[in-house]
Design a protein around this motif. Structure first.
Motif, PDB file in Angstrom:
ATOM      1  N   HIS A   1       0.852  -1.191   0.000  1.00 21.92           N
ATOM      2  CA  HIS A   1       0.000   0.000   0.000  1.00 21.92           C
ATOM      3  C   HIS A   1       0.888   1.242   0.000  1.00 21.92           C
ATOM      4  O   HIS A   1       1.841   1.312   0.769  1.00 21.92           O
ATOM      5  CB  HIS A   1      -0.879   0.026   1.245  1.00 21.92           C
ATOM      6  CG  HIS A   1      -2.074  -0.878   1.172  1.00 21.92           C
ATOM      7  ND1 HIS A   1      -3.282  -0.591   1.750  1.00 21.92           N
ATOM      8  CD2 HIS A   1      -2.253  -2.068   0.571  1.00 21.92           C
ATOM      9  CE1 HIS A   1      -4.152  -1.552   1.514  1.00 21.92           C
ATOM     10  NE2 HIS A   1      -3.532  -2.482   0.805  1.00 21.92           N
ATOM     11  N   ILE A   2       0.566   2.184  -0.881  1.00 19.87           N
ATOM     12  CA  ILE A   2       1.305   3.456  -0.888  1.00 19.87           C
ATOM     13  C   ILE A   2       0.295   4.593  -0.832  1.00 19.87           C
ATOM     14  O   ILE A   2      -0.668   4.617  -1.607  1.00 19.87           O
ATOM     15  CB  ILE A   2       2.175   3.603  -2.168  1.00 19.87           C
ATOM     16  CG1 ILE A   2       3.100   2.389  -2.334  1.00 19.87           C
ATOM     17  CG2 ILE A   2       2.990   4.894  -2.113  1.00 19.87           C
ATOM     18  CD1 ILE A   2       3.919   2.398  -3.621  1.00 19.87           C
TER      19      ILE A   2
ATOM     20  N   LYS B   1     -13.942  -9.888   1.217  1.00 23.65           N
ATOM     21  CA  LYS B   1     -12.620  -9.694   1.801  1.00 23.65           C
ATOM     22  C   LYS B   1     -12.728  -9.248   3.257  1.00 23.65           C
ATOM     23  O   LYS B   1     -13.320  -8.213   3.547  1.00 23.65           O
ATOM     24  CB  LYS B   1     -11.871  -8.629   0.987  1.00 23.65           C
ATOM     25  CG  LYS B   1     -10.426  -8.446   1.387  1.00 23.65           C
ATOM     26  CD  LYS B   1      -9.767  -7.276   0.668  1.00 23.65           C
ATOM     27  CE  LYS B   1      -9.367  -7.580  -0.757  1.00 23.65           C
ATOM     28  NZ  LYS B   1      -8.493  -6.509  -1.323  1.00 23.65           N
ATOM     29  N   ALA B   2     -12.156 -10.048   4.159  1.00 20.85           N
ATOM     30  CA  ALA B   2     -12.033  -9.627   5.565  1.00 20.85           C
ATOM     31  C   ALA B   2     -10.689  -8.918   5.659  1.00 20.85           C
ATOM     32  O   ALA B   2      -9.645  -9.556   5.813  1.00 20.85           O
ATOM     33  CB  ALA B   2     -12.085 -10.833   6.488  1.00 20.85           C
ATOM     34  N   TYR B   3     -10.729  -7.627   5.507  1.00 20.20           N
ATOM     35  CA  TYR B   3      -9.501  -6.813   5.485  1.00 20.20           C
ATOM     36  C   TYR B   3      -8.942  -6.799   6.907  1.00 20.20           C
ATOM     37  O   TYR B   3      -9.495  -6.151   7.789  1.00 20.20           O
ATOM     38  CB  TYR B   3      -9.882  -5.417   4.989  1.00 20.20           C
ATOM     39  CG  TYR B   3      -8.754  -4.446   4.835  1.00 20.20           C
ATOM     40  CD1 TYR B   3      -7.586  -4.793   4.159  1.00 20.20           C
ATOM     41  CD2 TYR B   3      -8.857  -3.152   5.337  1.00 20.20           C
ATOM     42  CE1 TYR B   3      -6.555  -3.882   4.000  1.00 20.20           C
ATOM     43  CE2 TYR B   3      -7.850  -2.234   5.172  1.00 20.20           C
ATOM     44  CZ  TYR B   3      -6.701  -2.604   4.514  1.00 20.20           C
ATOM     45  OH  TYR B   3      -5.688  -1.698   4.350  1.00 20.20           O
ATOM     46  N   TRP B   4      -7.859  -7.567   7.116  1.00 20.89           N
ATOM     47  CA  TRP B   4      -7.380  -7.809   8.480  1.00 20.89           C
ATOM     48  C   TRP B   4      -7.009  -6.514   9.192  1.00 20.89           C
ATOM     49  O   TRP B   4      -7.066  -6.428  10.420  1.00 20.89           O
ATOM     50  CB  TRP B   4      -6.205  -8.792   8.477  1.00 20.89           C
ATOM     51  CG  TRP B   4      -4.980  -8.335   7.745  1.00 20.89           C
ATOM     52  CD1 TRP B   4      -4.667  -8.567   6.439  1.00 20.89           C
ATOM     53  CD2 TRP B   4      -3.901  -7.555   8.274  1.00 20.89           C
ATOM     54  NE1 TRP B   4      -3.465  -7.994   6.124  1.00 20.89           N
ATOM     55  CE2 TRP B   4      -2.962  -7.365   7.235  1.00 20.89           C
ATOM     56  CE3 TRP B   4      -3.626  -6.999   9.524  1.00 20.89           C
ATOM     57  CZ2 TRP B   4      -1.789  -6.641   7.403  1.00 20.89           C
ATOM     58  CZ3 TRP B   4      -2.445  -6.274   9.691  1.00 20.89           C
ATOM     59  CH2 TRP B   4      -1.551  -6.102   8.640  1.00 20.89           C
ATOM     60  N   VAL B   5      -6.662  -5.491   8.418  1.00 18.24           N
ATOM     61  CA  VAL B   5      -6.262  -4.209   9.000  1.00 18.24           C
ATOM     62  C   VAL B   5      -7.365  -3.640   9.891  1.00 18.24           C
ATOM     63  O   VAL B   5      -7.102  -3.177  11.002  1.00 18.24           O
ATOM     64  CB  VAL B   5      -5.924  -3.229   7.854  1.00 18.24           C
ATOM     65  CG1 VAL B   5      -5.815  -1.799   8.346  1.00 18.24           C
ATOM     66  CG2 VAL B   5      -4.644  -3.674   7.164  1.00 18.24           C
TER      67      VAL B   5
ATOM     68  N   ILE C   1       0.789  -6.130   2.564  1.00 16.74           N
ATOM     69  CA  ILE C   1       0.640  -4.665   2.667  1.00 16.74           C
ATOM     70  C   ILE C   1       1.929  -3.861   2.894  1.00 16.74           C
ATOM     71  O   ILE C   1       2.069  -2.770   2.397  1.00 16.74           O
ATOM     72  CB  ILE C   1      -0.405  -4.305   3.753  1.00 16.74           C
ATOM     73  CG1 ILE C   1      -1.799  -4.756   3.280  1.00 16.74           C
ATOM     74  CG2 ILE C   1      -0.431  -2.837   4.086  1.00 16.74           C
ATOM     75  CD1 ILE C   1      -2.890  -4.589   4.319  1.00 16.74           C
ATOM     76  N   GLU C   2       2.834  -4.353   3.712  1.00 19.17           N
ATOM     77  CA  GLU C   2       4.123  -3.712   4.025  1.00 19.17           C
ATOM     78  C   GLU C   2       4.022  -2.424   4.829  1.00 19.17           C
ATOM     79  O   GLU C   2       4.729  -2.214   5.802  1.00 19.17           O
ATOM     80  CB  GLU C   2       4.923  -3.410   2.747  1.00 19.17           C
ATOM     81  CG  GLU C   2       5.798  -4.557   2.293  1.00 19.17           C
ATOM     82  CD  GLU C   2       6.752  -4.126   1.200  1.00 19.17           C
ATOM     83  OE1 GLU C   2       7.638  -3.288   1.467  1.00 19.17           O
ATOM     84  OE2 GLU C   2       6.597  -4.627   0.062  1.00 19.17           O
TER      85      GLU C   2
ATOM     86  N   ALA D   1       0.499  -0.512  10.642  1.00 20.52           N
ATOM     87  CA  ALA D   1       1.481   0.421  10.070  1.00 20.52           C
ATOM     88  C   ALA D   1       2.565  -0.312   9.302  1.00 20.52           C
ATOM     89  O   ALA D   1       3.068   0.197   8.296  1.00 20.52           O
ATOM     90  CB  ALA D   1       2.088   1.272  11.171  1.00 20.52           C
ATOM     91  N   HIS D   2       2.939  -1.532   9.746  1.00 17.07           N
ATOM     92  CA  HIS D   2       4.048  -2.230   9.087  1.00 17.07           C
ATOM     93  C   HIS D   2       3.641  -3.522   8.397  1.00 17.07           C
ATOM     94  O   HIS D   2       4.473  -4.409   8.174  1.00 17.07           O
ATOM     95  CB  HIS D   2       5.168  -2.487  10.105  1.00 17.07           C
ATOM     96  CG  HIS D   2       5.651  -1.222  10.731  1.00 17.07           C
ATOM     97  ND1 HIS D   2       6.348  -0.278  10.026  1.00 17.07           N
ATOM     98  CD2 HIS D   2       5.464  -0.702  11.965  1.00 17.07           C
ATOM     99  CE1 HIS D   2       6.597   0.770  10.809  1.00 17.07           C
ATOM    100  NE2 HIS D   2       6.057   0.531  11.983  1.00 17.07           N
ATOM    101  N   GLY D   3       2.370  -3.633   8.058  1.00 20.86           N
ATOM    102  CA  GLY D   3       1.931  -4.797   7.298  1.00 20.86           C
ATOM    103  C   GLY D   3       2.103  -6.095   8.068  1.00 20.86           C
ATOM    104  O   GLY D   3       2.123  -6.107   9.305  1.00 20.86           O
ATOM    105  N   MET D   4       2.232  -7.184   7.303  1.00 22.81           N
ATOM    106  CA  MET D   4       2.304  -8.520   7.924  1.00 22.81           C
ATOM    107  C   MET D   4       3.291  -9.364   7.110  1.00 22.81           C
ATOM    108  O   MET D   4       3.128  -9.494   5.897  1.00 22.81           O
ATOM    109  CB  MET D   4       0.902  -9.134   7.840  1.00 22.81           C
ATOM    110  CG  MET D   4       0.808 -10.586   8.165  1.00 22.81           C
ATOM    111  SD  MET D   4       0.530 -10.865   9.889  1.00 22.81           S
ATOM    112  CE  MET D   4      -1.098 -10.212  10.073  1.00 22.81           C
TER     113      MET D   4
END
Ligand code: V47
Length: 354
Positions: A52-53, A281-285, A307-308, A321-324
């Motif tokens: 994601h950016i 989609k279960a957006y884990w965020v 995601i990063e 913030a730092h993805g997975m």
């Protein structure tokens, strides 16, 4: 025919029937949604390796729920240069990313070329990388602010290398709630019109729904039905993404937050009602990773990706913030009893982690 029999027989639900689903107990709903999900995908759960950016947080709009845009609660304005964006993309591609998901705020001074040239430069350097970019809210903003038609903005996106559109900016379609949440932004009809035009160009997109704030259950059903109608016409939505409202650092006052049960019910109901949208989609965020893993048993077949970096929801309190890391993602899905499948942005299977 009673409601449960109708769902089991694959009948399409009317508005009142869809609303009545919320009166069923959680486990009955879970069973019904899981039957649909397993018929389509068995034990598979999809994810992608993405980045994601969010190139700027300078925004002309003032959505009450937003903690990301620069405001008096978030005085740290930033706008990335194209070189910065390209360095991020380079690094992500080296780490295995197959998709960049680019969503910006509505920058009143950057100009249309700043948006489009970024896509063009990414595509020139990485022709194989899938560029998912520009919510319908951004399309509407660029059109209004810089004097273009929607057709012109969408054609510029295609010409600049955008492959698909993310589902953001949908929020809640009910006009009264929408006016309270984000007055002045793309209207519900305009959001749908932009996606219709995008689909007419042979391109795919996603659709979100921001829930768990001031909306009612009936508003959620209304939102789903408007999407179902458009999908009947175009077939251009890949996934529906219920986004759970995050509460920190924003200007929206909410009395009562949804319970885990209410969130799971909403996933399950979306799987049942949206009979023509392939993926939930279960957006884990926004769900949290734990609830997203459980949501796989309540109709969801996709968890988004690694995601990063993530700036929009983490600004409002999400732990994203730092993805997975890829390995954690795969292990968590496996431990939950599902088969992780890395997909591309159009849901072609790339690797099955059996
Ligand atoms: O539209 C803003 C939401 C969206 C908050 O298409 C918030 O695959 C929760 O659309 N709490 C942008 N949500 C993100 C988005 C998205 C995300 C993941 C995948 C895809 C996809 C699309 O973020 C906005 C808005 O609804 N948002 N603030 C908040 N406080």
């Amino acid at each position: 025919m009673d409601l449960i029999t109708k769902v089991r027989s694959g009948g399409r639900l009317e508005r009142k029937e869809a609303e009545a689903l919320y009166d069923l107990d959680l486990f009955t709903l879970g069973e019904l949604a899981d039957e649909i999900r397993r018929k389509r995908y068995g034990n598979k759960s999809f994810f992608n390796i993405n980045r994601h950016i969010n190139p700027t947080n300078v925004c002309a709009d003032t959505c009450k729920f937003c903690a990301y845009s620069a405001s008096r609660k978030n005085p740290n304005r930033y706008t990335m240069s194209h070189d910065e964006i390209l360095r991020i993309v380079e690094n992500s591609v080296a780490n295995g990313a197959k998709e960049v998901h680019i969503v910006s705020a509505h920058h009143p001074e950057a100009g249309v070329a700043w948006y489009m040239d970024a896509f063009r430069k990414i595509k020139a350097r990485f022709p194989e990388l899938h560029v998912k970019a520009m919510t319908a809210a951004e399309v509407d903003f660029l059109a209004r602010h810089y004097g273009h038609t929607y057709d012109e903005v969408l054609d510029m996106m295609i010409e600049s290398g955008v492959d698909s559109m993310p589902g953001g900016g949908a929020e809640i379609f009910d006009e009264k709630v929408r006016e309270y949440l984000c007055k002045g932004k793309v209207t519900s009809d305009q959001w749908l019109e932009i996606h219709r035009k995008w689909h007419e160009r042979g391109r795919m997109s996603n659709a979100t729904m921001l829930f768990g704030h001031v909306e009612s259950r009936a508003h959620r059903i209304d939102h789903m039905l408007r999407l179902r109608d458009l999908q009947d016409e175009t077939g251009g939505f890949n996934a529906f993404i219920p986004l759970v409202y995050q509460r920190d650092n924003n200007f929206l006052r909410v009395e009562e937050f949804p319970t885990g049960q209410e969130i799971l019910k909403t996933y399950a109901i979306s799987r049942i009602v949206l009979d023509n949208i392939p993926h939930i989609k279960a957006y884990w965020v926004t769900a949290t990773i734990n609830l997203a893993l459980i949501a796989q048993e309540f109709g969801a077949d996709d968890l988004d990706g690694t995601i990063e970096r993530e700036s929009i929801q983490s600004a409002a309190g999400a732990a994203s913030a730092h993805g997975m890391p890829l390995q954690s993602f795969v292990s968590l899905i496996k431990d939950a009893g599902f088969v992780p499948v890395e997909r591309d942005s159009l849901y072609n299977e790339l690797q099955v982690y059996a």
